[in-house]
Motif scaffolding. Structure first.
Motif, PDB file in Angstrom:
ATOM      1  N   ALA A 245      55.234  30.381  13.736  1.00 18.42           N
ATOM      2  CA  ALA A 245      55.908  31.289  14.663  1.00 18.42           C
ATOM      3  C   ALA A 245      56.481  32.494  13.924  1.00 18.42           C
ATOM      4  N   ARG A 246      57.059  32.281  12.735  1.00 21.52           N
ATOM      5  CA  ARG A 246      57.623  33.406  11.968  1.00 21.52           C
ATOM      6  C   ARG A 246      56.529  34.386  11.556  1.00 21.52           C
ATOM      7  N   ALA A 247      55.386  33.854  11.139  1.00 19.36           N
ATOM      8  CA  ALA A 247      54.272  34.731  10.767  1.00 19.36           C
ATOM      9  C   ALA A 247      53.817  35.569  11.962  1.00 19.36           C
ATOM     10  N   LEU A 248      53.787  34.918  13.133  1.00 24.10           N
ATOM     11  CA  LEU A 248      53.392  35.651  14.336  1.00 24.10           C
ATOM     12  C   LEU A 248      54.438  36.695  14.712  1.00 24.10           C
ATOM     13  N   ARG A 249      55.709  36.380  14.498  1.00 20.92           N
ATOM     14  CA  ARG A 249      56.763  37.342  14.799  1.00 20.92           C
ATOM     15  C   ARG A 249      56.616  38.590  13.922  1.00 20.92           C
ATOM     16  N   ARG A 250      56.218  38.392  12.656  1.00 18.21           N
ATOM     17  CA  ARG A 250      56.004  39.555  11.783  1.00 18.21           C
ATOM     18  C   ARG A 250      54.844  40.399  12.312  1.00 18.21           C
ATOM     19  N   ARG A 251      53.773  39.725  12.733  1.00 16.59           N
ATOM     20  CA  ARG A 251      52.648  40.451  13.319  1.00 16.59           C
ATOM     21  C   ARG A 251      53.063  41.144  14.609  1.00 16.59           C
ATOM     22  N   LEU A 252      53.900  40.467  15.365  1.00 12.39           N
ATOM     23  CA  LEU A 252      54.375  41.044  16.624  1.00 12.39           C
ATOM     24  C   LEU A 252      55.173  42.321  16.367  1.00 12.39           C
ATOM     25  N   ASP A 253      56.017  42.312  15.341  1.00 11.84           N
ATOM     26  CA  ASP A 253      56.780  43.518  14.993  1.00 11.84           C
ATOM     27  C   ASP A 253      55.831  44.664  14.622  1.00 11.84           C
ATOM     28  N   GLU A 254      54.791  44.339  13.844  1.00 14.52           N
ATOM     29  CA  GLU A 254      53.822  45.367  13.463  1.00 14.52           C
ATOM     30  C   GLU A 254      53.083  45.897  14.684  1.00 14.52           C
ATOM     31  N   ALA A 255      52.685  44.999  15.573  1.00 17.23           N
ATOM     32  CA  ALA A 255      51.960  45.407  16.776  1.00 17.23           C
ATOM     33  C   ALA A 255      52.844  46.250  17.687  1.00 17.23           C
ATOM     34  N   THR A 256      54.110  45.866  17.811  1.00 18.67           N
ATOM     35  CA  THR A 256      55.033  46.621  18.651  1.00 18.67           C
ATOM     36  C   THR A 256      55.225  48.034  18.111  1.00 18.67           C
ATOM     37  N   ARG A 257      55.387  48.154  16.783  1.00 23.15           N
ATOM     38  CA  ARG A 257      55.534  49.486  16.181  1.00 23.15           C
ATOM     39  C   ARG A 257      54.273  50.309  16.399  1.00 23.15           C
ATOM     40  N   LEU A 258      53.106  49.672  16.255  1.00 27.69           N
ATOM     41  CA  LEU A 258      51.842  50.372  16.481  1.00 27.69           C
ATOM     42  C   LEU A 258      51.795  50.930  17.905  1.00 27.69           C
ATOM     43  N   GLU A 259      52.100  50.087  18.891  1.00 28.30           N
ATOM     44  CA  GLU A 259      52.030  50.526  20.286  1.00 28.30           C
ATOM     45  C   GLU A 259      53.037  51.642  20.553  1.00 28.30           C
ATOM     46  N   GLU A 260      54.237  51.520  20.000  1.00 30.06           N
ATOM     47  CA  GLU A 260      55.253  52.544  20.228  1.00 30.06           C
ATOM     48  C   GLU A 260      54.823  53.880  19.630  1.00 30.06           C
ATOM     49  N   ARG A 261      54.291  53.837  18.396  1.00 33.30           N
ATOM     50  CA  ARG A 261      53.844  55.079  17.752  1.00 33.30           C
ATOM     51  C   ARG A 261      52.680  55.694  18.504  1.00 33.30           C
ATOM     52  N   PHE A 262      51.736  54.839  18.905  1.00 29.53           N
ATOM     53  CA  PHE A 262      50.560  55.350  19.601  1.00 29.53           C
ATOM     54  C   PHE A 262      50.944  55.936  20.955  1.00 29.53           C
ATOM     55  N   GLU A 263      51.787  55.241  21.698  1.00 26.52           N
ATOM     56  CA  GLU A 263      52.204  55.732  23.009  1.00 26.52           C
ATOM     57  C   GLU A 263      52.949  57.060  22.877  1.00 26.52           C
ATOM     58  N   LYS A 264      53.781  57.173  21.853  1.00 26.51           N
ATOM     59  CA  LYS A 264      54.510  58.428  21.649  1.00 26.51           C
ATOM     60  C   LYS A 264      53.543  59.557  21.332  1.00 26.51           C
ATOM     61  N   LEU A 265      52.602  59.293  20.436  1.00 29.60           N
ATOM     62  CA  LEU A 265      51.617  60.304  20.072  1.00 29.60           C
ATOM     63  C   LEU A 265      50.743  60.681  21.259  1.00 29.60           C
TER      64      LEU A 265
END
Length: 498
Positions: A382-402
């Motif tokens: 679960a912790r490993a997935l949470r780290r991936r989730l943080d990366e994915a969330t940042r990706l989506e936020e950056r992409f949506e902003k751009l």
């Protein structure tokens, strides 16, 4: 999710079913533009190309009999070769096409594109001269201007830019480049110019343009016609612009005009859901599923609606029905959610893991899987997935902003250009940027304001910014963003036109 399409641009197979009746009629009809046997291959080639299958498109044309190797077939085959990175072979085919039918302006344009991709703007000029003489399309003048600039004829090139910008100041928004799909569809339209039922032809071309992501051409082709296909496309374009009320109105009219169209009902369901009209969405999606039981999208969308209403039995049936036809992350997540709510954690785990495998940067899939693992005490995973989730969330936020910034700039530029016709002087102060599209629009505004010398000066400036090689290479109006999420390479790509 299905009801609100994600911002990721994916290759989709053009619906050949929408063209099937027309193809059948073409093969048995008569016309002056092309022998009947050539029409079906051209339509099918365009449909395959829209779905990204350029090899399949070429094979379909190559299978044509010698009697059917008309100028339209030769030209279309030449464009498929260009799309496959073979400019010399494509150029030879296009040369044969224009030799047999020199009045085809689009084929002349693509003959020039082939020459420029092969490194010779000089060879491109005769074809562009022919294209400009045959049609008033501003993109032909743009192409000839770039070729003239590349061959040392900058003064003539600047005059072409003034003419093109005066006709369509917004031509470079987002940016006009040769698009092989556009070329194929136009050649197909020419081949069908004498077909008696031009309404059917216009519907087929509008659908091909829409499925290609060529929104402006799709809107122009659909026009104000009231056929089921035209209304559906206009409604879907309205939904892309977030004009939800307009989309519902147009799509509802589309279902009345074409009551047997599963596609129109499905997109009406999407639009009604966006509007918050749940009962209308449910009715439209049920009808779409009835009309086209092989399409998994209505079932997945119904699954989501039933799940939101707490009807787990119907939601589960709808999701599993969709998955039996085509696995998708959305349907897997929904099916997993149903199983989790029923207490079937193993079944839910299996579907969430499959969703993450298909879409390693899906925020919802990662979140659902991480939560379930935490409940089961698998804290390390679960912790490993949470780290991936943080990366994915940042990706989506950056992409949506751009994406928001890019679309907003494109929309503002388009709106500014629309005012040039009524107030060219007033618009000039809003066109102060340095980008090629802005300079091009300034050329048009100055020309319409009667400031000829300034317009020519800006045209020369534009030609220094936007070169023939860059134009001929081609480019889609697509914003791309690449990142790594949990070791997986992720690409987000979406059209930024509006």
């Amino acid at each position: 999710m299905i009801l609100r399409s994600p911002p990721v641009r994916v290759k989709v197979k053009c619906s050949l079913a929408a063209l099937a009746s027309l193809v059948g009629l073409l093969c048995g009809g008569a016309a002056r533009a092309e022998p009947a046997g050539a029409w079906a291959p051209l339509l099918e080639c365009s449909a395959l190309a829209v779905g990204g299958d350029w090899s399949g498109a070429a094979k379909r044309l190559e299978a044509s009999t010698a009697r059917s190797r008309t100028p339209g077939v030769e030209g279309s085959l030449g464009i498929t070769e260009l799309a496959r990175g073979r400019p010399r072979k494509g150029g030879a085919l296009l040369e044969r096409s224009v030799a047999a039918d020199p009045a085809d302006g689009e084929a002349q344009l693509w003959r020039a594109v082939a020459a420029m991709r092969a490194g010779s703007a000089t060879e491109a000029l005769p074809a562009l001269d022919a294209a400009v003489s045959l049609s008033r399309r501003p993109e032909y003048r743009l192409a000839r201007a770039l070729a003239r600039q590349a061959t040392g004829r900058s003064a003539e090139g600047a005059r072409d830019i003034v003419a093109a910008a005066r006709a369509r100041p917004n031509l470079l928004e987002p940016a006009y480049h040769p698009d092989e799909r556009r070329g194929l569809i136009r050649l197909t339209g020419r081949a069908l110019a004498a077909y008696p039922d031009q309404g059917a032809v216009e519907d087929a071309l509008a659908r091909l343009y829409f499925d290609s992501g060529l929104w402006r051409e799709a809107e122009e082709q659909a026009g104000t016609r009231r056929s089921g296909t035209a209304l559906e496309i206009r409604g879907r374009l309205a939904l892309r612009r977030d004009s939800v009320d307009e989309a519902v109105r147009l799509l509802a009219a589309g279902t009345r005009a074409a009551p047997s169209s599963g596609s129109a009902h499905f997109h009406l369901g999407r639009a009604a859901y966006r509007k918050g009209a749940t009962a209308k969405a449910l009715s439209a999606l049920r009808e779409a599923a009835r009309l086209d039981p092989a399409d998994p999208r209505p079932q997945a969308a119904l699954g989501r609606l039933f799940l939101e209403q707490g009807d787990l039995d119907r939601a589960g049936l709808a999701y599993e029905y969709a998955l039996a036809r085509q696995r998708s992350p959305e349907a897997l997540i929904g099916a997993g959610r149903v199983r989790e709510l029923r207490g079937d954690r193993e079944g839910a785990l299996e579907r969430y893991e499959a969703a993450v495998a298909m879409a390693p940067a899906s925020v919802e899939a990662l979140e659902r899987l991480a939560r379930l693992l935490e409940r089961q005490g698998e804290s390390k995973r679960a912790r490993a997935l949470r780290r991936r989730l943080d990366e994915a969330t940042r990706l989506e936020e950056r992409f949506e902003k751009l994406l928001d910034e890019t679309r907003r700039a494109a929309s503002e530029h388009s709106s500014t250009c629309e005012r040039i016709g009524s107030d060219p002087e007033g618009v000039l102060s809003a066109l102060g940027g340095r980008g090629a599209a802005t300079v091009f629009a300034r050329v048009g505004a100055l020309a319409r304001a009667g400031r000829a010398e300034e317009s020519l000066r800006e045209a020369r400036r534009f030609l220094r910014l936007f070169r023939a090689r860059r134009w001929a290479k081609g480019a889609e109006p697509v914003l791309r963003y690449r990142a790594r999420v949990g070791g997986a390479r992720v690409l987000r790509a979406v059209s930024y036109t509006h």
